[in-house]
Design an enzyme around this catalytic site. Sequence first.
Site, mmCIF file in Angstrom:
data_model
loop_
_atom_site.group_PDB
_atom_site.id
_atom_site.type_symbol
_atom_site.label_atom_id
_atom_site.label_comp_id
_atom_site.label_asym_id
_atom_site.label_seq_id
_atom_site.Cartn_x
_atom_site.Cartn_y
_atom_site.Cartn_z
ATOM 1 N N LEU A 137 2.843 -3.312 17.393
ATOM 2 C CA LEU A 137 3.136 -1.914 17.726
ATOM 3 C C LEU A 137 2.221 -1.370 18.809
ATOM 4 O O LEU A 137 2.561 -0.415 19.494
ATOM 5 C CB LEU A 137 3.041 -1.050 16.461
ATOM 6 C CG LEU A 137 4.055 -1.409 15.374
ATOM 7 C CD1 LEU A 137 3.898 -0.490 14.185
ATOM 8 C CD2 LEU A 137 5.490 -1.314 15.903
ATOM 9 N N ASP A 158 2.759 -12.638 16.374
ATOM 10 C CA ASP A 158 2.777 -11.298 15.812
ATOM 11 C C ASP A 158 4.212 -10.962 15.462
ATOM 12 O O ASP A 158 5.112 -11.197 16.274
ATOM 13 C CB ASP A 158 2.246 -10.301 16.869
ATOM 14 C CG ASP A 158 1.425 -9.192 16.237
ATOM 15 O OD1 ASP A 158 1.698 -8.866 15.072
ATOM 16 O OD2 ASP A 158 0.521 -8.673 16.920
ATOM 17 N N ALA A 187 1.511 -2.736 21.630
ATOM 18 C CA ALA A 187 2.194 -2.886 22.915
ATOM 19 C C ALA A 187 3.194 -1.748 23.114
ATOM 20 O O ALA A 187 3.297 -1.165 24.202
ATOM 21 C CB ALA A 187 2.909 -4.232 22.961
ATOM 22 N N HIS A 194 7.584 -7.716 7.716
ATOM 23 C CA HIS A 194 6.920 -7.207 8.932
ATOM 24 C C HIS A 194 6.259 -8.300 9.758
ATOM 25 O O HIS A 194 5.821 -8.046 10.868
ATOM 26 C CB HIS A 194 5.882 -6.143 8.556
ATOM 27 C CG HIS A 194 6.520 -4.872 8.082
ATOM 28 N ND1 HIS A 194 6.647 -3.769 8.873
ATOM 29 C CD2 HIS A 194 7.104 -4.555 6.901
ATOM 30 C CE1 HIS A 194 7.267 -2.808 8.203
ATOM 31 N NE2 HIS A 194 7.551 -3.269 6.996
ATOM 32 N N ARG A 227 0.830 -1.211 0.000
ATOM 33 C CA ARG A 227 0.000 0.000 0.000
ATOM 34 C C ARG A 227 0.860 1.255 0.000
ATOM 35 O O ARG A 227 1.890 1.313 0.655
ATOM 36 C CB ARG A 227 -0.898 0.026 1.253
ATOM 37 C CG ARG A 227 -2.023 -0.980 1.223
ATOM 38 C CD ARG A 227 -2.926 -0.843 0.023
ATOM 39 N NE ARG A 227 -3.690 0.388 0.014
ATOM 40 C CZ ARG A 227 -4.928 0.512 0.448
ATOM 41 N NH1 ARG A 227 -5.573 -0.526 0.938
ATOM 42 N NH2 ARG A 227 -5.551 1.676 0.387
HETATM 43 P P1 ADQ Z 1 -0.455 -5.197 12.255
HETATM 44 O O1 ADQ Z 1 -0.818 -6.625 12.222
HETATM 45 O O2 ADQ Z 1 -1.423 -4.292 11.658
HETATM 46 O O3 ADQ Z 1 0.965 -4.934 11.597
HETATM 47 P P2 ADQ Z 1 0.420 -3.827 14.819
HETATM 48 O O4 ADQ Z 1 1.877 -3.897 14.866
HETATM 49 O O5 ADQ Z 1 -0.179 -4.002 16.161
HETATM 50 O O6 ADQ Z 1 -0.258 -4.890 13.852
HETATM 51 O O7 ADQ Z 1 0.024 -2.418 14.259
HETATM 52 C C1 ADQ Z 1 -1.275 -1.978 14.306
HETATM 53 C C2 ADQ Z 1 -1.346 -0.455 14.137
HETATM 54 O O8 ADQ Z 1 -2.699 -0.130 13.898
HETATM 55 C C3 ADQ Z 1 -0.900 0.276 15.385
HETATM 56 O O9 ADQ Z 1 -0.087 1.361 15.029
HETATM 57 C C4 ADQ Z 1 -2.211 0.766 16.022
HETATM 58 O O10 ADQ Z 1 -2.122 2.053 16.567
HETATM 59 C C5 ADQ Z 1 -3.183 0.777 14.865
HETATM 60 N N1 ADQ Z 1 -4.502 0.301 15.338
HETATM 61 C C6 ADQ Z 1 -4.829 -0.881 15.789
HETATM 62 N N2 ADQ Z 1 -6.123 -0.908 16.149
HETATM 63 C C7 ADQ Z 1 -6.625 0.296 15.913
HETATM 64 C C8 ADQ Z 1 -7.928 0.900 16.061
HETATM 65 N N3 ADQ Z 1 -8.987 0.255 16.525
HETATM 66 N N4 ADQ Z 1 -8.063 2.152 15.657
HETATM 67 C C9 ADQ Z 1 -7.024 2.817 15.174
HETATM 68 N N5 ADQ Z 1 -5.809 2.309 15.023
HETATM 69 C C10 ADQ Z 1 -5.602 1.071 15.380
HETATM 70 C C11 ADQ Z 1 1.979 -5.724 10.930
HETATM 71 C C12 ADQ Z 1 2.460 -6.964 11.675
HETATM 72 C C13 ADQ Z 1 2.924 -6.572 13.054
HETATM 73 C C14 ADQ Z 1 4.010 -5.515 12.980
HETATM 74 C C15 ADQ Z 1 3.585 -4.365 12.088
HETATM 75 C C16 ADQ Z 1 4.734 -3.411 11.821
HETATM 76 O O11 ADQ Z 1 1.433 -7.923 11.745
HETATM 77 O O12 ADQ Z 1 3.405 -7.699 13.754
HETATM 78 O O13 ADQ Z 1 4.262 -5.016 14.259
HETATM 79 O O14 ADQ Z 1 3.117 -4.834 10.833
HETATM 80 O O15 ADQ Z 1 5.826 -4.065 11.277
#
Ligand code: ADQ
Length: 736
Positions: free
Chosen positions: A385, A381, A387, A172, A17
């Site tokens: 992020l 995971d 956490a 990722h 994206r």
């Molecule tokens: P994700 O699987 O999307 O990413 P994560 O690392 O937790 O998982 O990132 C999620 C992001 O989305 C965070 O920045 C968070 O703030 C945002 N988010 C989550 N829920 C939300 C909500 N309800 N409203 C708004 N924002 C929300 C993938 C991999 C991960 C890895 C990241 C980065 O699966 O393991 O950490 O990429 O490499």
Amino acid sequence: MQKYRKNKEKTVVVANRLPVSISRRKDGLKIQQSPGGLAAGLRSLKEEGDVTFVGWPGYWPSSESEKRDIQKTLIHNYQSHPVFIHPSEVSKYYYGFSNRTLWPLFHYLPSYCSYDQSEWESYERINQQFLQTILESADSRDIFWIHDYHLMLLPSLLRSSLPKSTIGFFLHIPFPSSEIFRQLPWRREFLEGVLGADLIGFHTYEYVRHFLSSVLRLLGYEHEFGSINIDNRVVKVENFPMGVDVGHMERLLDKPSVKKEVESLRENYEADKRKIILSVDRLDYTKGIPNRLEGLELFLEKHPEWHNRFISIMLCVPSRTKVKQYSLLKENIDRLVGRINGRFGKPGWIPVHYMYRSLPFEKLVPLYAAADIALVSPLRDGMNLVAKEYVAAKTDHRGVLVLSETAGAAFELGEALLVNVNNKVDLASALNQALSMKQEEQESRIKTMRSRLAEYDIYRWVHSFIESLNGTKKVQAQREHRRLKGQWKSRLLADFKGAKNRLLLLDYDGTLIPFADQPDQAKPDIGLIRYLKMLTSDSKNTLVIISGRDRSFMEKWLGKIPCGLVAEHGAWIKKSLQEGWQESNNFSSRWKRLLKPVLQDYLVRVPGSLIEEKEYGIAWHYRKADPELGEIRAGELVDYLTDFLANEDLHVMHGNKVVEVRNSEINKGRGIMPWLTGKRWDFILAVGDDWTDEDLFKILPSSAFSVKVSYGPTEAKYFLDSPQAARKLVLELAKA
Ligand code: ADQ
């Protein structure tokens, strides 16, 4: 297609994206820049030069003219080069192969995987389509940074089109153990695809290990401290734990509107003496949402004293709703939430507040700041992020993080309460511990984690990746500089032609002949014998072939060539075709019987290994054994033998897939002494591949040419890539 040519070096960030999204509104199209931390981190690269983006805008234009307009706007206003993916391909490449095959497999859920040939073909096509877009706007002076599992074939496609370019790849999500990864029908294509990069990054060292192990087992490439040599290129594999934008978080928390929101949340809940347990995820089966709910249910059963004293806010962003498993998951979560609230809710208290929606970051941050506990419980995971964002938002150091041990973030956040999310009892007791934790303990845990996150934030992550990528390129350039080609090769050939007395010292295994599974399979072929005979037909040349092999092998396969032979690393010498074999010294070999039982034991413990007994040495070969087991046992054997033979005049060598013991006075340098003393040479060339050849390189006069076959630390002046290149050199000398 729009052309966008640059006039200075730039970083091209390629991801599924784009950092902008397009949506159709009544009043036309709306283009929005994505607010994420990663996008900000990447934009910070601008300080060092241009940054452009290549990716899918998530939108299919309704006409050619709309497509051109979007392209123009994205390129000029957002430095973004769109890859328009047709909706029929989106369902196969994105929802299909990326999210129904790679995503579950890499998250250790092979039973959720589908292996569909037409989806795989679509994945290949879209990776090609990305390549085409890149080639329209970039060239080999650029630095390419390719992201994630959607584009794992792209590094090698790009390498084939722009061989000299600098390419980094970052995954990722987790890279699974080789036992899981090898289930993928197209596993070789994936590894070869990624290995087109110069630097391959993962969040944790565990994923690095898994990747290196798959590369070794499936493609046979060894690594040395994370560096793999492939076709004259060094590919570095390293871990870069992605960080969050701690500074941005602090600035947001300083904003009056955000402060107000935090205060009002706190007042609301504190007035009722309730604590907030927060969970934030994409609605994904890897995030362990049902496990979390079951853990919470058990906690409520076991701890009635906490009833009415907390609320669990569960925020789930809708995600990949077109994939069946996701809609099933949603149903399951709805059911569990209903059950818990039905069982334990009371008038005025609902334990779980479930919101199925996304929130803008500015609204999420007050929740992080106000929450007493963050419950982050993925099954697997890559990093997680959420956490890290929670910890970063705790500027007052108050709060507790409960974190699954299978999240990549757990490696850096060891002060969290780490849980096994498959263990409901563990989860329930972690919740009890978190709710009861004293403020001092909270502060000390959060403080330590927070300072770690501030140290290695998203900016540091971006810059350390790019720095390491440039570093890898520098190592390659240094190696390239010592490669025997161009002016070095011309000088060698010119000196050779001008000389009247030439000494050519050639190692056998790994230099003239590639390694074979069994040592006795590595025989010289007719072509090689012919080249060697051509070389010796010139009376100006004196050829010596040097080997660790025993003299009977040397005699059998090379005994008819008019050259000198050195066997067993120098223990036996045959000066010329007319002369017989001589011992270079009177060595003892009685020690061998002491060693045999030890090596026999290793023979049994490492299937596929074999023992080669020579007159003055004994070797244990493990080329055909399981590669990882072989290396582990070899290290163990070397340690054991070094200790065992401490008082003997013996030398334990760990060579290429072999552990060998021989008399410590024997070495290849001594083996060639009879040729080096007493005669003046006006040209000397030595070619070898392994560290036993270093003894040879070391004693040569400074005017000699020394060449190591394959890359690595060496005393030799030049490198050649392979035994094939060494053979080519022999032929060129023979013809010169
Ligand atoms: P994700 O699987 O999307 O990413 P994560 O690392 O937790 O998982 O990132 C999620 C992001 O989305 C965070 O920045 C968070 O703030 C945002 N988010 C989550 N829920 C939300 C909500 N309800 N409203 C708004 N924002 C929300 C993938 C991999 C991960 C890895 C990241 C980065 O699966 O393991 O950490 O990429 O490499």
